[in-house]
Design a protein around this motif. Structure first.
Motif, PDB file in Angstrom:
ATOM      1  N   ASP A   1      -6.772 -54.467 -33.142  1.00  0.00           N
ATOM      2  CA  ASP A   1      -7.147 -53.600 -34.255  1.00  0.00           C
ATOM      3  C   ASP A   1      -6.442 -54.003 -35.550  1.00  0.00           C
ATOM      4  O   ASP A   1      -6.984 -53.821 -36.641  1.00  0.00           O
ATOM      5  CB  ASP A   1      -6.798 -52.145 -33.922  1.00  0.00           C
ATOM      6  N   PHE A   2      -5.210 -54.502 -35.429  1.00  0.00           N
ATOM      7  CA  PHE A   2      -4.421 -54.911 -36.584  1.00  0.00           C
ATOM      8  C   PHE A   2      -3.563 -56.117 -36.212  1.00  0.00           C
ATOM      9  O   PHE A   2      -3.355 -56.408 -35.024  1.00  0.00           O
ATOM     10  CB  PHE A   2      -3.479 -53.782 -37.055  1.00  0.00           C
ATOM     11  N   ARG A   3      -3.048 -56.777 -37.231  1.00  0.00           N
ATOM     12  CA  ARG A   3      -2.032 -57.810 -37.061  1.00  0.00           C
ATOM     13  C   ARG A   3      -0.700 -57.243 -37.549  1.00  0.00           C
ATOM     14  O   ARG A   3      -0.645 -56.523 -38.546  1.00  0.00           O
ATOM     15  CB  ARG A   3      -2.395 -59.052 -37.865  1.00  0.00           C
ATOM     16  N   TYR A   4       0.373 -57.604 -36.851  1.00  0.00           N
ATOM     17  CA  TYR A   4       1.706 -57.055 -37.103  1.00  0.00           C
ATOM     18  C   TYR A   4       2.675 -58.221 -37.259  1.00  0.00           C
ATOM     19  O   TYR A   4       2.859 -59.010 -36.345  1.00  0.00           O
ATOM     20  CB  TYR A   4       2.066 -56.147 -35.932  1.00  0.00           C
ATOM     21  N   ARG A   5       3.271 -58.352 -38.461  1.00  0.00           N
ATOM     22  CA  ARG A   5       4.233 -59.420 -38.725  1.00  0.00           C
ATOM     23  C   ARG A   5       5.585 -58.821 -39.062  1.00  0.00           C
ATOM     24  O   ARG A   5       5.683 -57.728 -39.626  1.00  0.00           O
ATOM     25  CB  ARG A   5       3.749 -60.319 -39.864  1.00  0.00           C
ATOM     26  N   ILE A   6       6.659 -59.569 -38.719  1.00  0.00           N
ATOM     27  CA  ILE A   6       8.026 -59.067 -38.852  1.00  0.00           C
ATOM     28  C   ILE A   6       8.897 -60.093 -39.563  1.00  0.00           C
ATOM     29  O   ILE A   6       8.889 -61.272 -39.205  1.00  0.00           O
ATOM     30  CB  ILE A   6       8.650 -58.761 -37.470  1.00  0.00           C
ATOM     31  N   PHE A   7       9.654 -59.620 -40.566  1.00  0.00           N
ATOM     32  CA  PHE A   7      10.636 -60.460 -41.237  1.00  0.00           C
ATOM     33  C   PHE A   7      12.009 -59.810 -41.085  1.00  0.00           C
ATOM     34  O   PHE A   7      12.176 -58.622 -41.376  1.00  0.00           O
ATOM     35  CB  PHE A   7      10.298 -60.626 -42.722  1.00  0.00           C
TER      36      PHE A   7
ATOM     37  N   GLY B   1      13.740 -64.468 -42.644  1.00  0.00           N
ATOM     38  CA  GLY B   1      13.004 -65.301 -41.701  1.00  0.00           C
ATOM     39  C   GLY B   1      12.013 -64.494 -40.876  1.00  0.00           C
ATOM     40  O   GLY B   1      12.305 -63.370 -40.471  1.00  0.00           O
ATOM     41  N   GLU B   2      10.840 -65.065 -40.621  1.00  0.00           N
ATOM     42  CA  GLU B   2       9.836 -64.384 -39.807  1.00  0.00           C
ATOM     43  C   GLU B   2      10.143 -64.568 -38.331  1.00  0.00           C
ATOM     44  O   GLU B   2      10.546 -65.651 -37.895  1.00  0.00           O
ATOM     45  CB  GLU B   2       8.436 -64.917 -40.118  1.00  0.00           C
ATOM     46  N   VAL B   3       9.995 -63.501 -37.553  1.00  0.00           N
ATOM     47  CA  VAL B   3      10.276 -63.525 -36.114  1.00  0.00           C
ATOM     48  C   VAL B   3       9.059 -63.043 -35.338  1.00  0.00           C
ATOM     49  O   VAL B   3       8.090 -62.536 -35.911  1.00  0.00           O
ATOM     50  CB  VAL B   3      11.521 -62.674 -35.766  1.00  0.00           C
ATOM     51  N   GLU B   4       9.146 -63.191 -34.004  1.00  0.00           N
ATOM     52  CA  GLU B   4       7.974 -62.995 -33.169  1.00  0.00           C
ATOM     53  C   GLU B   4       7.708 -61.544 -32.780  1.00  0.00           C
ATOM     54  O   GLU B   4       6.565 -61.147 -32.586  1.00  0.00           O
ATOM     55  CB  GLU B   4       8.117 -63.816 -31.875  1.00  0.00           C
ATOM     56  N   GLN B   5       8.765 -60.734 -32.631  1.00  0.00           N
ATOM     57  CA  GLN B   5       8.582 -59.435 -32.001  1.00  0.00           C
ATOM     58  C   GLN B   5       9.682 -58.482 -32.444  1.00  0.00           C
ATOM     59  O   GLN B   5      10.798 -58.899 -32.762  1.00  0.00           O
ATOM     60  CB  GLN B   5       8.597 -59.611 -30.474  1.00  0.00           C
ATOM     61  N   CYS B   6       9.363 -57.187 -32.464  1.00  0.00           N
ATOM     62  CA  CYS B   6      10.338 -56.131 -32.740  1.00  0.00           C
ATOM     63  C   CYS B   6       9.841 -54.864 -32.076  1.00  0.00           C
ATOM     64  O   CYS B   6       8.832 -54.290 -32.510  1.00  0.00           O
ATOM     65  CB  CYS B   6      10.524 -55.929 -34.248  1.00  0.00           C
ATOM     66  N   GLY B   7      10.534 -54.423 -31.048  1.00  0.00           N
ATOM     67  CA  GLY B   7      10.068 -53.282 -30.263  1.00  0.00           C
ATOM     68  C   GLY B   7      10.125 -51.962 -31.014  1.00  0.00           C
ATOM     69  O   GLY B   7       9.146 -51.197 -31.036  1.00  0.00           O
ATOM     70  N   ASN B   8      11.270 -51.649 -31.640  1.00  0.00           N
ATOM     71  CA  ASN B   8      11.368 -50.412 -32.404  1.00  0.00           C
ATOM     72  C   ASN B   8      10.388 -50.420 -33.569  1.00  0.00           C
ATOM     73  O   ASN B   8       9.815 -49.396 -33.924  1.00  0.00           O
ATOM     74  CB  ASN B   8      12.799 -50.220 -32.917  1.00  0.00           C
TER      75      ASN B   8
END
Length: 301
Positions: free
Chosen positions: A69-75, A80-87
């Motif tokens: 439904d969406f794309r989720y990106r994390i910096f 630096g961009e990373v792969e995952q963030c649970g919280n």
């Protein structure tokens, strides 16, 4: 259609949120132009004295694959961009629903390597299917060459040579929850050398993309306390993927039974994992809070 803007004096709208004290700047990349922002500018935005301040910056974007439904990106705070963030994933779904970007519940959201299923519950908690833990070294990534190891039930612990406080080995379980984790058990969490040893583990050459260093104290078979020195952010009040990794490692060491309540400095999470069946790892289910703190507008210079 968004009009391209200069990075000089660009104003952006944001929402400040937290999940168990792990705090985020959430940005809507669907309704405003967030293109061509540099790592230095992300870093400035996350700076606690000169910016909005956050452990991570979360971007809501249009999906690029049909099953999401969406794309989720994390910096991270270092830009630096990373792969995952649970919280962050819990805050992501709360943001999308509260801002009327979707009425779907659960939501399917694409991250770097997979699609997460996020479910907002009536009690205000958010449940996230974090996917299966990854143990294959090349996919973590982790290079165990030259490292001593010991077997503890189903888990192989690797000895990381460290300099702090003196030359010693730190025995860690290694796995990925979409991002790499090195987890160790300590007798007293308050006196654990998280701030001294954590940076050295994060940069250890055995982890070519760096690693999150987790320290857990076992309270009983269904309860732990946890501190995590996060890659690119330092110690945070909570780490969702770190909680998942710690519980998985503890179950594989026969120290824990699912589900496990994880006490972090910012709040509690519940982690459930049914282990491995027919050589296939089951997904990890994380449940915890997602809270909006305030909304605002800032300028990226």
């Amino acid at each position: 259609m968004n009009t391209p803007l200069s990075n000089v004096g660009r104003k952006i709208r944001f929402t400040k949120m937290h999940g168990a004290g792990n705090d985020f700047i959430v940005l809507n990349g669907i309704e405003q132009d967030l293109s061509n922002i540099s790592q230095t500018q992300w870093q400035s935005l996350a700076h606690r004295q000169f910016g909005v301040g956050a452990d991570q910056i979360l971007l809501v974007e249009k999906a690029t694959r049909p099953d999401a439904d969406f794309r989720y990106r994390i910096f991270n705070a270092d830009g630096g961009e990373v792969e995952q963030c649970g919280n962050g994933s819990r805050c992501f779904v709360r943001y999308v629903l509260d801002h009327g970007l979707s009425t779907k519940n659960p939501l399917r959201v694409e991250v770097a390597h997979t699609v997460l299923t996020l479910h907002s519950r009536p009690d205000g908690q958010v449940e996230v299917n974090m996917g299966a833990p990854i143990f294959e070294h090349s996919h973590i990534p982790f290079n165990a060459a030259g490292l001593a190891s010991v077997q503890e039930f189903q888990e192989t612990l690797y000895a990381l040579p460290l300099n702090y406080p003196a030359m010693h080995d730190s025995f860690v379980g290694v796995l990925s929850m979409g991002n790499p984790h090195a987890v160790q058990v300590v007798g007293n969490l308050e006196s654990a050398p998280v701030l001294q040893e954590g940076p050295e583990i994060e940069e250890h050459p055995a982890f070519p993309k760096r690693v999150n260093a987790g320290y857990m104290q076992i309270m009983n078979r269904n309860e732990i306390e946890l501190r995590v020195y996060e890659r690119g952010a330092g110690e945070t009040l909570a780490c969702g993927t770190g909680a998942c990794a710690a519980v998985v490692s503890g179950i594989r060491r026969d120290l824990l039974d699912s589900p496990v309540k994880v006490h972090t400095r910012g709040g509690d999470l519940q982690i459930a994992w049914d282990g491995i069946a027919n050589n296939v790892a089951k997904p990890v289910i994380m449940t915890g809070p997602a809270v909006t703190v305030f909304e605002g507008e800032t300028e990226i210079k």
